[in-house]
Each structure stands twice: as structure tokens, then as C-alpha cells.
Design a protein around this motif. Sequence first.
Motif, PDB file in Angstrom:
ATOM      1  N   TRP A   1      -3.265   0.494  -3.746  1.00  0.00           N
ATOM      2  CA  TRP A   1      -3.591  -0.675  -2.917  1.00  0.00           C
ATOM      3  C   TRP A   1      -3.505  -1.933  -3.781  1.00  0.00           C
ATOM      4  CZ3 TRP A   1      -4.493  -1.919   2.060  1.00  0.00           C
ATOM      5  CH2 TRP A   1      -5.142  -3.130   2.335  1.00  0.00           C
TER       6      TRP A   1
ATOM      7  N   ARG B   1     -11.172  -9.462   1.876  1.00  0.00           N
ATOM      8  CA  ARG B   1     -12.182  -8.608   2.504  1.00  0.00           C
ATOM      9  C   ARG B   1     -12.178  -7.215   1.864  1.00  0.00           C
ATOM     10  NH1 ARG B   1     -10.101  -7.924   7.054  1.00  0.00           N
ATOM     11  NH2 ARG B   1     -11.851  -6.666   7.727  1.00  0.00           N
ATOM     12  N   ALA B   2     -11.012  -6.780   1.442  1.00  0.00           N
ATOM     13  CA  ALA B   2     -10.975  -5.506   0.696  1.00  0.00           C
ATOM     14  C   ALA B   2     -11.727  -5.657  -0.623  1.00  0.00           C
ATOM     15  CB  ALA B   2      -9.526  -5.088   0.435  1.00  0.00           C
TER      16      ALA B   2
ATOM     17  N   HIS C   1      -7.402 -11.281   4.312  1.00  0.00           N
ATOM     18  CA  HIS C   1      -7.765  -9.882   4.541  1.00  0.00           C
ATOM     19  C   HIS C   1      -7.824  -9.092   3.233  1.00  0.00           C
ATOM     20  CE1 HIS C   1      -8.086 -10.197   8.834  1.00  0.00           C
ATOM     21  NE2 HIS C   1      -6.922 -10.818   8.893  1.00  0.00           N
TER      22      HIS C   1
ATOM     23  N   ALA D   1       0.872  -1.168   0.000  1.00  0.00           N
ATOM     24  CA  ALA D   1       0.000   0.000   0.000  1.00  0.00           C
ATOM     25  C   ALA D   1       0.911   1.220   0.000  1.00  0.00           C
ATOM     26  CB  ALA D   1      -0.901   0.003   1.237  1.00  0.00           C
TER      27      ALA D   1
ATOM     28  N   LEU E   1      -0.251  -8.559   8.734  1.00  0.00           N
ATOM     29  CA  LEU E   1      -1.159  -9.685   8.507  1.00  0.00           C
ATOM     30  C   LEU E   1      -0.470 -11.039   8.467  1.00  0.00           C
ATOM     31  CD1 LEU E   1      -3.342  -7.971   5.758  1.00  0.00           C
ATOM     32  CD2 LEU E   1      -3.853  -8.208   8.205  1.00  0.00           C
TER      33      LEU E   1
ATOM     34  N   ALA F   1     -18.911  -4.023  -3.271  1.00  0.00           N
ATOM     35  CA  ALA F   1     -20.059  -3.253  -2.779  1.00  0.00           C
ATOM     36  C   ALA F   1     -20.131  -1.889  -3.458  1.00  0.00           C
ATOM     37  CB  ALA F   1     -19.975  -3.089  -1.259  1.00  0.00           C
ATOM     38  N   ILE F   2     -18.998  -1.346  -3.841  1.00  0.00           N
ATOM     39  CA  ILE F   2     -18.978  -0.073  -4.563  1.00  0.00           C
ATOM     40  C   ILE F   2     -19.449  -0.272  -5.997  1.00  0.00           C
ATOM     41  CG2 ILE F   2     -17.449   1.734  -5.488  1.00  0.00           C
ATOM     42  CD1 ILE F   2     -15.680   1.303  -2.965  1.00  0.00           C
TER      43      ILE F   2
ATOM     44  N   PHE G   1      -5.907  -0.868  -6.955  1.00  0.00           N
ATOM     45  CA  PHE G   1      -6.784   0.277  -6.695  1.00  0.00           C
ATOM     46  C   PHE G   1      -5.869   1.491  -6.561  1.00  0.00           C
ATOM     47  CE2 PHE G   1      -8.543   3.208  -3.532  1.00  0.00           C
ATOM     48  CZ  PHE G   1      -9.842   3.397  -3.973  1.00  0.00           C
TER      49      PHE G   1
ATOM     50  N   MET H   1     -15.327  -5.005  -0.302  1.00  0.00           N
ATOM     51  CA  MET H   1     -15.691  -3.579  -0.298  1.00  0.00           C
ATOM     52  C   MET H   1     -15.733  -3.037  -1.726  1.00  0.00           C
ATOM     53  SD  MET H   1     -13.945  -0.181   1.324  1.00  0.00           S
ATOM     54  CE  MET H   1     -12.818  -0.100  -0.064  1.00  0.00           C
ATOM     55  N   PHE H   2     -14.743  -3.402  -2.530  1.00  0.00           N
ATOM     56  CA  PHE H   2     -14.760  -2.924  -3.922  1.00  0.00           C
ATOM     57  C   PHE H   2     -16.026  -3.414  -4.635  1.00  0.00           C
ATOM     58  CE2 PHE H   2      -9.938  -3.103  -3.403  1.00  0.00           C
ATOM     59  CZ  PHE H   2      -9.834  -1.747  -3.175  1.00  0.00           C
TER      60      PHE H   2
ATOM     61  N   ALA I   1     -21.045  -2.787  -7.375  1.00  0.00           N
ATOM     62  CA  ALA I   1     -22.360  -3.412  -7.556  1.00  0.00           C
ATOM     63  C   ALA I   1     -23.467  -2.371  -7.655  1.00  0.00           C
ATOM     64  CB  ALA I   1     -22.646  -4.377  -6.405  1.00  0.00           C
TER      65      ALA I   1
ATOM     66  N   PHE J   1      -2.720   7.351  -3.930  1.00  0.00           N
ATOM     67  CA  PHE J   1      -2.785   6.166  -3.068  1.00  0.00           C
ATOM     68  C   PHE J   1      -2.903   4.923  -3.947  1.00  0.00           C
ATOM     69  CE2 PHE J   1      -5.571   3.057  -0.790  1.00  0.00           C
ATOM     70  CZ  PHE J   1      -4.707   2.738   0.242  1.00  0.00           C
TER      71      PHE J   1
END
Lengths: 345, 345
Positions: free
Chosen positions: A172, A295-296, A292, A142, A285, A302-303, A180, A299-300, A305, A170
Motif C-alpha cells: 500500500w 485517512r489511511a 483519502h 496497491a 479517488l 491508531a495501530i 505498508f 489508521m496506521f 500509537a 500486499f
Amino acid sequence: MSPGGGPEGVRLSLDDVRALARQVLSATGLSAAHVDAVAETMVAGERDGCASHGVYRLLVAANSVAKGVVSLDAEPVLDEPAPALARVDGGGGFAQLAFERGRPVLVDKARRFGIAALALNNVVHFAALWPEVEALAREGLAALAFTPSHAWVAPEGGTRPVFGTNPIAFGWPRPGRDPFVFDFATSAVARGEIELHRRAGRPVPDHWGYDADGAATTVAEAVLGGAMRTFGGHKGSALAAMVELLAGPLIGDMTSQESLAADAGRGGSPIGGELIIALDPAGFLGGALADHLERAEAMFEAIEAQGARLPSQRRYAARARSLREGVVIPGALHRDIMMLLEQKG
Amino acid sequence: MSPGGGPEGVRLSLDDVRALARQVLSATGLSAAHVDAVAETMVAGERDGCASHGVYRLLVAANSVAKGVVSLDAEPVLDEPAPALARVDGGGGFAQLAFERGRPVLVDKARRFGIAALALNNVVHFAALWPEVEALAREGLAALAFTPSHAWVAPEGGTRPVFGTNPIAFGWPRPGRDPFVFDFATSAVARGEIELHRRAGRPVPDHWGYDADGAATTVAEAVLGGAMRTFGGHKGSALAAMVELLAGPLIGDMTSQESLAADAGRGGSPIGGELIIALDPAGFLGGALADHLERAEAMFEAIEAQGARLPSQRRYAARARSLREGVVIPGALHRDIMMLLEQKG
């Protein structure tokens, strides 16, 4: 180079773009190492559909050379002022080569210590920051990057320029996918956007900036001679100040006001510093890294979708297209670039 | 406690505030170490004129205790997963004590390595982040802090909640002066601001959020049940995503969506992680530290000379006043707090 760009465009493969950029940069007198490093960020910008950071920047770079603000053959010097800090003195050359020299050390330190920072000092900056954070994210890190520029932007609540356009980037890492990445100016808009309005004789929205007397204005030229505003009111202004501090005094380099003063009216690209922070997710981690990172990804999803776009998606789509089909350079820009060669020839 | 707060206010010295906060927190059953750490952030909020982070938060903290979302006597556990990384597992307790335990290790690592990061894991979060970065700046460090919350905020371009209010805080040391500090939500406004509009029956601006069907609305309650927006359009949204990643998956802790799911409708404060990054300016600057910090002061002067305010100035002004005169707690709030004691008594 091949036909197909239409009456107003010249279609080029990315190899053509690279060759053109190298040819023009070499003609300015830049040393071979700088030519290679600078050309790659222009190829990347053109490839990703960022026209303002593509071969257009050949004109910008050539201008900085012509105005004498850039060292043509500066050899970056690396040192390690603390275990998790690296620093490259760019010697007044373009930033790209300094980053290339510092990058492997930053990656190594981030992996060894969990977090590390790289300062680039005394470099001439005209490029985007996303190539830096994307490169680090592709190494699994990151990354954050910051750089001041020239004092063109007023603090919120004021009307006189203090900050640069002060981008924050930034990156990721996304296993099996493009990272990202975001990279945005903390000014309300890119300065080039105002410049485009000026050339087209179009008014700008009255929240973009102030004239030299501190009055809101819709005249693009007045904003360029006055002060731009930050994005997001007091919050964007606070971030712009942070960028000044982190990539200025923290690393012993110039603020945007100092950089503009050092330019002394020559109109060259900003000279100063850049700070890049890298974190190794494996540091926190360990063996649970993959879980983990997954899990990121949730989130992507959910954005995306709900039809919202990730900040890097447009660039990656352009990249896929450019790799397949090449790019089209506007005819007028291509002519301006070829004129640089003729002047040097 | 003394008279002088007026018909609707109760005037308290800061020692009174501290005693009151400790009494109420003790009555909830919190262990002594947690009581002390939590009370101090409430004293700091009240002192600095941040009413929403002052003793009002006694109601918030008591609610999280009542709903069973917080561990009353969790003993934070520190480990050092990499040389420049520290981590405190808060064991489901409030975040303040976890930070106190991690802070000296973070400071030490930042000084030794030049940069370091501290993760707080598994903590219940209801406070501002500025106390953390201010404390680090007072030790001479530049500091960044991030934390997700509950999924209340839609990504730009969407209308359904993914992000928390996801604050970003930054602190910068100013020799002989209070640090430069900012701390803002990446949501368009604080959630509490919308709550205040709801209570007052006032409409909210239509750019604050969406109802549950994804339509823009001016009804505060509809936004609370729908989704807030980020500040600054796509840029604020990108920053909100960064906060999720850095203080979520990067440190093995929950995203705002996961935290809200874990709350399971109890209405407690967010549970999850926080990431704090500290940089030692002396790492890059060595003996030239003082000169370069002075250059930062020149930038602050350029901001203030034109009448613009530094983000921390209002808090510091309130602090000076509170230290001199104490603070005034609204009568209704004071009664609500005293009722908490009666319920426990």
C-alpha cells in the motif's frame, strides 16, 4: 569487504553483497540479465534483515541450477491476453527477470484501467513476494501477490500435503514514507524454520505438522517428510486454497502438487506461476487521492500509537541500518558461498 | 407456514421465509426495491443454515432503520471512474441493492478487460459477503470481496480496537458444481459468537479479546466493551489492515474507526464501503479454460479424499436440505420477528 563482522561474521557493504551475489550467480552459468535480476532480490533480503532470503539463497539458487530445474538463459516473453491482463512466460527461468519485464506493463495497465493483473508463468520461484508489491506500492499502486510452491502443507482437517507454503503479499502506498507491506506464508511457519529445527536437533511444536502417517509430531524431520499445517486453522487453509487457484489454474499454471510432481525428486525450487494484482487508488479517488491516503495514515497511527507494529517496520529498520553499516554474513554461510565459487573456478 | 418445527421451532418453506422477510422489511418503511434485495440475502442465509445471517437479521435491519442510520429509499447511483472500475453510491441505503445494480457492470467489465473491480460506497452493511462472490462465481468468474465494519478488533500487539471484523470472501467457478466459496471474519471469532456467550452467561476463551483496560479476559461483556483479537496472530492482523485499506481509503470510504464514530453511539450496522474484485479465467486461459478448471477440480479432490472439508460444503448441504424440507426458525426468534410486525401494525 571489510573486517568487523566478529569472529563468526563477515561484514559486507551492500555493494559487496551485490558483487558477491553476481559473481556466484554468474559462475552458475546464468545469463547476465538473470544474474542482475536475481542478485537484486538477494541484496534486498540481506539488506532488510531477512537472512533466509538474503545471500543464503545463493545456495538455493545454485542447487536449482545444479539439479537442472532452471533455464539459465530463458528470455521472458510478454503478451497481453486481455486489455487489463499481462502475462510473462518465464521459459523456465528464475521469476525475477519475468517480473521485471512484466512490471512496467502492469503499472501502465493499472493506471489506464484502474485495476490490472500480471501473471508470471513457467518460472522458478525461491524468493519472497514483498519486493514485487513494494516496488508497485512505490509507484503509487496497491498490490496483491500470490504464488503456490511445492505440496508440503495439509488442508485443515486433513493430514496429507496438498498446498504449498503459498504466500500472500500486499503493498500500500504511503506518500513520503516507506509503503505498508506484508508478505506471509499461509503455512503455520516457514518451511525453513522447520529445517533450522532439524539441523539443530530441536523438537518443533506439535501444531506445526504431521508425520507421513498423519500423526501429530514434534520431530522436525518427520514434518518435513509428512505435512506442515496451515496458519489460523480453517481460515488459513481456505486462503492457501485460494492461492493455489489464483496463481495456478486461473493463469494456466501448476498447482503445488503438480509442481512437486514435476520436480520428480530433484529437490529444486518450485516451478510454476505467480499472480500479481495492482489497483490504482487514483482510479477511484481522482483528485481526492491525497485526502483519502491521509485517512489511511490515521489508521496506521491508531495501530502504532498503542505500541503495535506495522508488518513492514522491522524490515525498514534493518534496511536503514544496513544502508549505514552494511550487513554481517555468518562465517559458515560465507564459507559455503565461497566454496560454490571454488567448485566453479 | 406449517407445523412440524417442534415445540420450540416454526417450520417454514423458503417461500414462507421470503414472504415473512418482505412483510417485515416493508413494514419498516423500506422501498420495494430495497425490500426485495435485502430479503433475498436473508432467505439465502436461512436456506444455507447460517442462522446468524438468516431472518435473525430482520431484527438487525429493523434496528438500523429505527436508529435512523439507513436511508429507506436511497436510489443507488452507478458510475465508471475508470474503464475496469465501477462504483455504486448507495446513498446510505442497505448494501444489497447497490450490489445488484453494480453486479452486471462488474461482470461485463471483468469479461471485457480480464479483471475489474466494483466499489460500493456509502452503504449500510449487515450481511455476509458470500452471496456476492457466489453470484459472481456462478457467472464463471473468480471473485474477492472485502468490507470493514465498526472498530471492534485490536491489531495484534495492541489491545485497543482499530479494525472491524473485516471479512474476506472468495469465490471460484466449478463447472457443473456449486462454486468453491469461503467468507470469514479476520477477527478471532464472529462478534455474534461473543454476544451469544454474553447472553448465556458463559465465559469466553481468554484469547478472544481484551477488556477496556487492555487486559485479557474471559468475560464476554468485557470483550464487547473492549477489543476482540484477530485470527491467526500477526497474519490475521495484517489481513484485517488490508481490508480496511482496500474497502476504505482506496475507494474513498470509511475505515472501521470512522464508521463507528459516525454511528455516534446509535448501535446501528456499519456504514461504509465494500470492494469486489472479479477475474475472468477465460481472460488468461482462452480456449484452454475447461482443461485448467479441471486441474482445479483435481486439487479439490485431493482435499476431500483425505476427509477434509471444502469451506462451502456445509452451507451447500444445508441448502439442499432446506430446499427439500424448508427451515425451522427458533420459536423465540419467530416471536421477536412477529412482534416487529405488531409494533408497526
